[in-house]
Scaffold this active site. Sequence first.
Site, mmCIF file in Angstrom:
data_model
loop_
_atom_site.group_PDB
_atom_site.id
_atom_site.type_symbol
_atom_site.label_atom_id
_atom_site.label_comp_id
_atom_site.label_asym_id
_atom_site.label_seq_id
_atom_site.Cartn_x
_atom_site.Cartn_y
_atom_site.Cartn_z
ATOM 1 N N HIS A 1 0.817 -1.228 0.000
ATOM 2 C CA HIS A 1 0.000 0.000 0.000
ATOM 3 C C HIS A 1 0.846 1.273 0.000
ATOM 4 C CE1 HIS A 1 0.240 0.060 4.565
ATOM 5 N NE2 HIS A 1 0.312 1.351 4.311
ATOM 6 N N ASP B 1 -0.185 -7.532 1.480
ATOM 7 C CA ASP B 1 0.272 -6.138 1.564
ATOM 8 C C ASP B 1 1.798 -6.040 1.674
ATOM 9 O OD1 ASP B 1 0.136 -3.382 1.586
ATOM 10 O OD2 ASP B 1 -0.319 -3.236 3.720
ATOM 11 N N GLY C 1 3.641 6.423 7.705
ATOM 12 C CA GLY C 1 5.058 6.568 7.375
ATOM 13 C C GLY C 1 5.911 5.472 7.993
ATOM 14 N N ASN C 2 5.421 4.894 9.120
ATOM 15 C CA ASN C 2 6.075 3.697 9.671
ATOM 16 C C ASN C 2 5.795 2.472 8.799
ATOM 17 O OD1 ASN C 2 5.762 4.802 12.918
ATOM 18 N ND2 ASN C 2 7.557 3.602 12.368
ATOM 19 N N SER C 3 4.725 2.538 8.014
ATOM 20 C CA SER C 3 4.319 1.394 7.203
ATOM 21 C C SER C 3 5.469 0.912 6.335
ATOM 22 C CB SER C 3 3.150 1.767 6.290
ATOM 23 O OG SER C 3 1.975 1.878 7.024
ATOM 24 N N GLY D 1 22.088 -9.160 18.078
ATOM 25 C CA GLY D 1 21.324 -9.465 19.285
ATOM 26 C C GLY D 1 22.162 -9.533 20.550
#
Length: 215
Positions: free
Chosen positions: A31, A60, A136-138, A194
């Site tokens: 999107h 998506d 905008g984080n998408s 990590g």
Amino acid sequence: YNYDSSKKPDWKSNGSGILISNDGYIATNHHVIENDTEIGVEINNNEYIAQVILVDNTNDLAILKINLDSNKLPPIPYNFNTRSVDIGTEVFALGYPKALTLMGKDIKFTDGRISSKTGFQGDITSYQTTTPIQPGNSGGPLFDHKGNLLGINSAKIVSDDVEGVSYTIKTSYLLNLIDVLPESIPIPNSTWVGSKPLTDQIKILSNYVVLVKVK
């Protein structure tokens, strides 16, 4: 600072993305780039024009490619997690919310926990998390504290009576898309990041999180 909407930038909106190979393949949300004529990508103050290689409209997801030429990055420092993670796992998002308008182009960190192993209305392709997500984080990544990419942040519930609910598409669905790429790319499988303190993890991983801009 009041953003003057009359001074519209060339780019109409932005999302985020994550480098999945050190030669320029990028995962984001479908999107974010849907129906757009030009896609720009910023990494560490360098700007590139991206090609859309593959999309998965159902889940998506999209894979873009930029030409890094000789600027190949160091090997990808995180691991693709493809098994379900436990509720309560501490997670964090990196991305560029509202980067072209209110919030500026510095990368933003937000954190929270996995609150459900399923997403909206029990959708098994997503996790529900308490990590704050903004427009905008998408397309940006969700990591745990052990160097694992858990998924691609996609949405939050916009509702008066629901707060602190965000959704992340699980990495296994991204892996399915990578499997059908025309070119075979190695799957990231390093967890050395990590072992570092969180502040160092953010610094290292931020080099692989990109600002995606669309026209």
